[in-house]
Scaffold this motif. Sequence first.
Motif, PDB file in Angstrom:
ATOM      1  N   LEU A   1       0.813  -1.205   0.000  1.00 25.26           N
ATOM      2  CA  LEU A   1       0.000   0.000   0.000  1.00 25.26           C
ATOM      3  C   LEU A   1       0.854   1.265   0.000  1.00 25.26           C
ATOM      4  CD1 LEU A   1      -2.912  -0.887   2.474  1.00 25.26           C
ATOM      5  CD2 LEU A   1      -3.066  -0.513   0.010  1.00 25.26           C
ATOM      6  N   VAL A   2       2.090   1.170   0.509  1.00 26.18           N
ATOM      7  CA  VAL A   2       2.967   2.334   0.522  1.00 26.18           C
ATOM      8  C   VAL A   2       3.270   2.796  -0.907  1.00 26.18           C
ATOM      9  CG1 VAL A   2       5.234   3.181   1.223  1.00 26.18           C
ATOM     10  CG2 VAL A   2       3.943   1.663   2.732  1.00 26.18           C
ATOM     11  N   LEU A   3       3.304   1.835  -1.867  1.00 26.11           N
ATOM     12  CA  LEU A   3       3.627   2.175  -3.247  1.00 26.11           C
ATOM     13  C   LEU A   3       2.443   2.749  -4.011  1.00 26.11           C
ATOM     14  CD1 LEU A   3       5.792  -0.975  -4.148  1.00 26.11           C
ATOM     15  CD2 LEU A   3       6.583   1.265  -3.389  1.00 26.11           C
ATOM     16  N   VAL A   4       1.246   2.662  -3.449  1.00 23.07           N
ATOM     17  CA  VAL A   4       0.055   3.155  -4.151  1.00 23.07           C
ATOM     18  C   VAL A   4       0.160   4.645  -4.453  1.00 23.07           C
ATOM     19  CG1 VAL A   4      -2.437   3.519  -3.942  1.00 23.07           C
ATOM     20  CG2 VAL A   4      -1.432   1.323  -3.315  1.00 23.07           C
ATOM     21  N   PRO A   5       0.566   5.545  -3.496  1.00 17.60           N
ATOM     22  CA  PRO A   5       0.686   6.964  -3.854  1.00 17.60           C
ATOM     23  C   PRO A   5       1.685   7.212  -4.986  1.00 17.60           C
ATOM     24  CG  PRO A   5       0.713   6.689  -1.478  1.00 17.60           C
ATOM     25  CD  PRO A   5       0.823   5.319  -2.062  1.00 17.60           C
ATOM     26  N   VAL A   6       2.792   6.414  -5.030  1.00 15.91           N
ATOM     27  CA  VAL A   6       3.773   6.581  -6.097  1.00 15.91           C
ATOM     28  C   VAL A   6       3.149   6.220  -7.445  1.00 15.91           C
ATOM     29  CG1 VAL A   6       6.054   5.881  -6.932  1.00 15.91           C
ATOM     30  CG2 VAL A   6       5.622   6.103  -4.469  1.00 15.91           C
TER      31      VAL A   6
ATOM     32  N   ALA B   1       0.596   7.807 -12.635  1.00 15.88           N
ATOM     33  CA  ALA B   1      -0.549   7.694 -13.530  1.00 15.88           C
ATOM     34  C   ALA B   1      -1.148   9.049 -13.854  1.00 15.88           C
ATOM     35  CB  ALA B   1      -1.603   6.776 -12.913  1.00 15.88           C
ATOM     36  N   MET B   2      -1.095   9.988 -12.920  1.00 19.36           N
ATOM     37  CA  MET B   2      -1.678  11.321 -13.133  1.00 19.36           C
ATOM     38  C   MET B   2      -0.673  12.288 -13.731  1.00 19.36           C
ATOM     39  SD  MET B   2      -3.779  11.610  -9.552  1.00 19.36           S
ATOM     40  CE  MET B   2      -4.384  13.259  -9.937  1.00 19.36           C
ATOM     41  N   GLY B   3       0.550  11.852 -13.973  1.00 21.58           N
ATOM     42  CA  GLY B   3       1.541  12.705 -14.597  1.00 21.58           C
ATOM     43  C   GLY B   3       2.124  13.747 -13.669  1.00 21.58           C
ATOM     44  N   LEU B   4       2.083  13.524 -12.370  1.00 23.89           N
ATOM     45  CA  LEU B   4       2.623  14.484 -11.410  1.00 23.89           C
ATOM     46  C   LEU B   4       4.129  14.299 -11.293  1.00 23.89           C
ATOM     47  CD1 LEU B   4      -0.107  14.242  -8.615  1.00 23.89           C
ATOM     48  CD2 LEU B   4       0.073  15.937 -10.447  1.00 23.89           C
ATOM     49  N   SER B   5       4.792  15.382 -10.874  1.00 24.43           N
ATOM     50  CA  SER B   5       6.243  15.332 -10.759  1.00 24.43           C
ATOM     51  C   SER B   5       6.654  14.578  -9.501  1.00 24.43           C
ATOM     52  CB  SER B   5       6.822  16.747 -10.727  1.00 24.43           C
ATOM     53  OG  SER B   5       6.404  17.408  -9.540  1.00 24.43           O
ATOM     54  N   VAL B   6       7.941  14.275  -9.430  1.00 24.88           N
ATOM     55  CA  VAL B   6       8.471  13.551  -8.268  1.00 24.88           C
ATOM     56  C   VAL B   6       8.379  14.400  -7.011  1.00 24.88           C
ATOM     57  CG1 VAL B   6      10.496  12.339  -7.378  1.00 24.88           C
ATOM     58  CG2 VAL B   6      10.045  12.358  -9.828  1.00 24.88           C
TER      59      VAL B   6
END
Length: 1104
Positions: A63-68, A73-78
Motif C-alpha cells: 500500500l505504501v507504493l500506491v501513492p507513487v 498515472a496522473m503525470g505528477l512530478s516527483v
Amino acid sequence: MERSPGDRPSPSAQDQPSAPSDPPGQPPPAHPKPDLSSGDQPAGPGAAGEALAVLTSFGRRLLVLVPVYLAGAMGLSVGFVLFGLALYLGWRRVRDGKERSLRVARQLLDDEERLTAETLYMSHRELPAWVSFPDVEKVEWLNKIVAQVWPFLGQYMEKLLAETVAPSVRGSNPHLQTFTFTRVELGEKPLRILGVKVHPGQNKQQILLDLNISYVGDIQIDVEVKKYFCKAGVKGMQLHGVLRVILEPLMGDLPIVGAVSMFFIRRPTLDINWTGMTNLLDIPGLSSLSDTMIMDSIAAFLVLPNRLLVPLVPDLHDVAQLRSPLPRGIIRIHLLAARGLSSKDKYVKGLIEGKSDPYAIVRVGTQTFCSRVIDEELNPQWGETYEVMVHEVPGQEVEVEVFDKDPDKDDFLGRMKLDVGKVLQAGVLDEWFPLQGGQGQVHLKLEWLSLLPDAEKLEQVLQWNRGVSSRPEPPSAAILVVYLDRAQDLPLKKGNKEPNPMVQLSVQDVTRESKAVYNNNCPVWEEAFRFFLQDPQSQELDVQVKDDSRALTLGALTLPLARLLTASELTLDQWFQLSSSGPNSRLYMKLVMRILYLDSSEVRFPAVPGAPGASDLDSESPQTGSSVDAPPRPQHTTPDSHFGTENVLRIHVLEAQDLIAKDRFLGGLVKGKSDPYVKLKLAGRSFRSRVVREDLNPRWNEVFEVIVTSIPGQELGVEVFDKDLDKDDFLGRCKVSLTAVLNSGFLDEWLTLEDVPSGRLHLRLERLTPRPTAADLEEVLQVNSLIQTQKSGELAAALLSVYVERAEDLPLRKGTKPPSPYATIAVGDTSHKTKTVSQTSAPIWDECASFLIRKPSTESLELQVRGEGTGALGSLSLPLSELLGADQLCVDRWFTLNNGQGQVLLRAQLGILVSQHSGVEAHSHSHSYSSSSVSEELEPWGGLPHTTSSAPELRQRLTHGDSPLEAPAGPLGQVRLTVWYYSEERKLISIVHSCRSLRQNGRDPPDPYVSLLLHPDKNRGTKRKTSQKKRTLNPEFNERFEWELPLDEALRRKLDVSVKSNSSFMSRERELLGKVQLDLAETDLSQGAAQWYDLLDDKDKGSS
C-alpha cells in the motif's frame, strides 16, 4: 494505618533489583513470574495463522507504493511524491514521540506507585511519630478509592456520552445526524492525585484544597459519522496540573457542603494521541495548533476565572456568584524596564555578536498581555501598564517571560514568577526581579487595588488617574461584573420558529459574547462577564440580544452605568425591559460595580540618604519613655455616656389609599392605574418596598427596622412612586418627626401625601428599647415568628452594641517595623471598619458599632485586626450565646487574638427587643384597639371569648407549649402546631414546629413531611406542605404557612393536618403516619401558642 507485607502489591520481576539478600526491614520479595520462554510455553498459532500474518505485512508494504503509482498515472512530478513522503515521515515522527512519551509516563507512574508502597512500608518502621510532614500531603488512600471507582466512572461516561452528548451533537447540525460514539473506554490507568494541600484561610464558610493531579491514561474514545464514512477518536492522553477544589458554602444541614467548585489555577499540560481521521492533527504544525486549540477550550471551561460548579443542594442561593465570584482584587502591573539581557542575534554565521530585540509577555491565569518590541537593546525601557483581575490568593502567580523577536522562532531570554499573595501583603511592590533560565533582571511595579462597594472615593480615584500616564490603556477606576441570567418572551423568527438567542455586551470598544441557546425564546445563560471602567459616570453598557447568525436582533438595552453609583452597594439585581423587541420581552441581569482604590498609606517614598531628618525617622521608636513611666494597663473599657443608648425603630408599611393614576395607554387616551412602591429614608439608610401592580389602593404589609439614636430633630422621609420602564413617576411624599415616636414609643396613623392631589399612607411606627435580660428572649422569638410577614425579612430579636477601645502587643511588620492597624467588626453580612492608627503595635481606636441580631443563640461576633499593607494581624470570634449567660448580657475584658500574639480590649452588650404593640400582645390587653376589634369579630361566633389578661399571662401562654410537664405521646406520635389568626393582616397562620415519637412501620425510619389542608376545599387550593426530613422519627420543621381569608370564614373551616412519608424512592405513593383535624370554631385563635396534638388513624381523626 500500618500495612503488612502481604497487603502490599508485589512489584513485577523486572522491577526487582538484584541483590544477594534482602536488607532488614524490607518487605519480602515477590514470587517470580513463570518463564514463558521455556519449553513449557503453550503452542503458538498454526501454519494458517502464520501465513495470514505474512500476507498482511506484505499488503501493508504494498500500500505504501500506491501513492507513487497514482502520482505517475496522473503525470505528477516527483516533488509531489517527496512532499507526501516528508509529510508522512513528519507525522510518524510526531506520532512515535507521543507514544514514546505515553510509555515513559506510564512507566514513571508505575515506578512511583511501587516506590510509594515501599516507602510507606518503611516509614512506619523507621520514622518516629513526631516527625512533621510538609503541607503537601500524599493521599494514597484516595488514589485507591479512585482506582476502585474508575471502571464505574467509565460506565457512567459511556452512558453520558451516548444518551446526552450524542443527541445534542446530532441536533446541533443537520450534517451530523448520523453522529455516534462507537467506543468509550476510560482504560485501566486511573487518574492519580500526587498530593493535596489544604489552605486554612480566614473564611470559615469554605474549605480550600489544591490537588496535584496526573493522568497518563489509555483512554480510548471513537466516534463515527456514518453518512460521510468518517471515523475519528482519541487513544491515550496525558494531563498534568494543579486543580483547586473549593467546598462552599458550609451549612448546618446535610450534606454540610452546598456546592463544589473546581478549576485549574494555571493552564495544565496536555498531550493527546489521535486516531482515525484526527490522525491528521499529528502532522507537524497542526499538532501544536490542535493542542493549543484544545487547551484554549479547556481554559475557557476550567482555568481561572472560569470554574466548574456542582451544586449539592437544590435551590442554592447565589449560584451565579459561586460560579463566577467577584475578584479578590486588581493588580496594576507596571512593566518598566529590563537590564543585562543576553544577546541572541548573531551575524556572519555567528562570527559577529549582535544584541536582541526584546519584548515581554505578562500572564496571570488566562489573562495575557504582550509588550511592544524594542529593537537592538539589551536594557529595554517599556513603560507599559496592565491591569489583571485576581481571584485566588494564594495560588495565582504573576508570570513575565522575555523573548527576543526573530523572523523564524523567537529566542527565550528568561522568566520570573511571583505569587500574588506577596503583592497583597505589600500593597505596592517596586523591585528588580532576576530572570530564571537566562540572565538579566526585569523591573516591575505592582500595585494592589482593593474593591470598594460604594462610590464615596470615586472622585478621588478619578482625580488620581488623571495624573497617571499609562499606556497602552488609561488606568481604570472601577470594574463591572455582569451576571447574565435569563430572558423571557423573546420574539420568534419568521415562520414562528424559535430563535437561537445569544447576547452581546459592550462597554465602549470592549465586547463580550454569551453562548447561544438553541431553539428557545426563554433562554437561560447563567454566565458572567467582566469589564474595566475608566469613568463609570459617563460610560454605558450596551446589550444586544441577537440570533446566533448575528443578522436578526431580538432586543436591545442601553444602561447608563451612573445608575449603579446611586444603587445600594453599587448593585442592580432585576429584570430589564428590552427595546426593539416584543411587548413582554425582558432580560434578567445582576450588575455589580466595584471602585478600584489604592490606599495612599500603602505608597512609601524612600528617604533620601543624608537628608535632614532622615536618620531621625529611622531611629525613632514607636513608643517613648520607659516602662516605669507608662500608665497602668486598664482592665475595662471606658466608653462615653451615649454608648448602648440606641433604640430600634420598627417601621410597618401597611397600605395606601386613593393614589393618583399615572399609567396611560394609547397615547394617553386610555387611563390606567399605577404600580406603586414606597421609599423610606432615615438615619442615613434607605429602604424600598415591593411593587404592587395595577392598584391605587395597594397593601404592602412590610416591616423595616433601623437603629436610631435620641438626637433631636430626626425625621423619617417617605416617598411613593409609580414603577415604570424608564423613569418612575412621583405619587407623593410625607415626613414623620421621630420626636413623638421616641417619646411615646408608638405611632399608628394615616398620613396625607403631599405635593399630589390625593392619596394617603398607613404607617405604624414602634420604638423598641433593648432590655438587658434574657428572660424575654423566647417570648420575643415566638412573637416575631407570628407577626413576621412573608414579604419582609426576619425580624430582629436583640440589639448588639460593641465598643472597641484598644489593642496591645500586635505583631510587628517584617520583624521590626510596627504595623498601621485597623479593626473590622462583623455580625453576619453587616460589618464596621474602624479608623487606621499609623505605625503602632498598641492602637487606640475608641469606636463603637451596633448590629441587629435575629437569633442570638446561633450568631457570633467576628473581629479581625489587619494592618494597612501587611494583611491580617489576628482575629477572634465571640459567640453571642456567651453574652446570654453573662450578667446584664454584657462582657467587658481583654480578648486574646487567635494567633496568640496580641490582645484587644472591647465591650459587647446585648439588649432584647420586646414589642409592646405586636399583634399577639394586643390580644391580651383590653385597652388596645386591636384587642377590641378582634373581640367584636369573635363574639358572634362564640368560639373566641374576649379575654383580659396582663403581659405576664401572655408570656405564660406563649411558653406553655415548652413546658416539660407535657402529656405522653400517643401510639402514633404527636405533632406540634401553632394556629393563630392575625387580625391586622386578616390571615390565618399556622406554624409546623416538629413531630415526635412517630410510628416506624418498616425496617428503616420514615422520611416524614406534614401536609395541611383547609376543609371544605374542592380544588385543593389551600393545600400546604412542609419540606421532607430524611429517616427520622422526631423531625424538626419550623415552617410557617398563611391563608388570606376573613375571620368569619376561618371559623367555618377545619384544618386537616397529615403526617406522611414517601413509600419508596421510585414510587409516588405516600404512607400516612397519622393525622389530626382541628375545628377552628372550637380552637382559641387568639393565643398564638404552640401545642402538641396526638396523631390518630384516618378512621378516627380529631384533635387532642
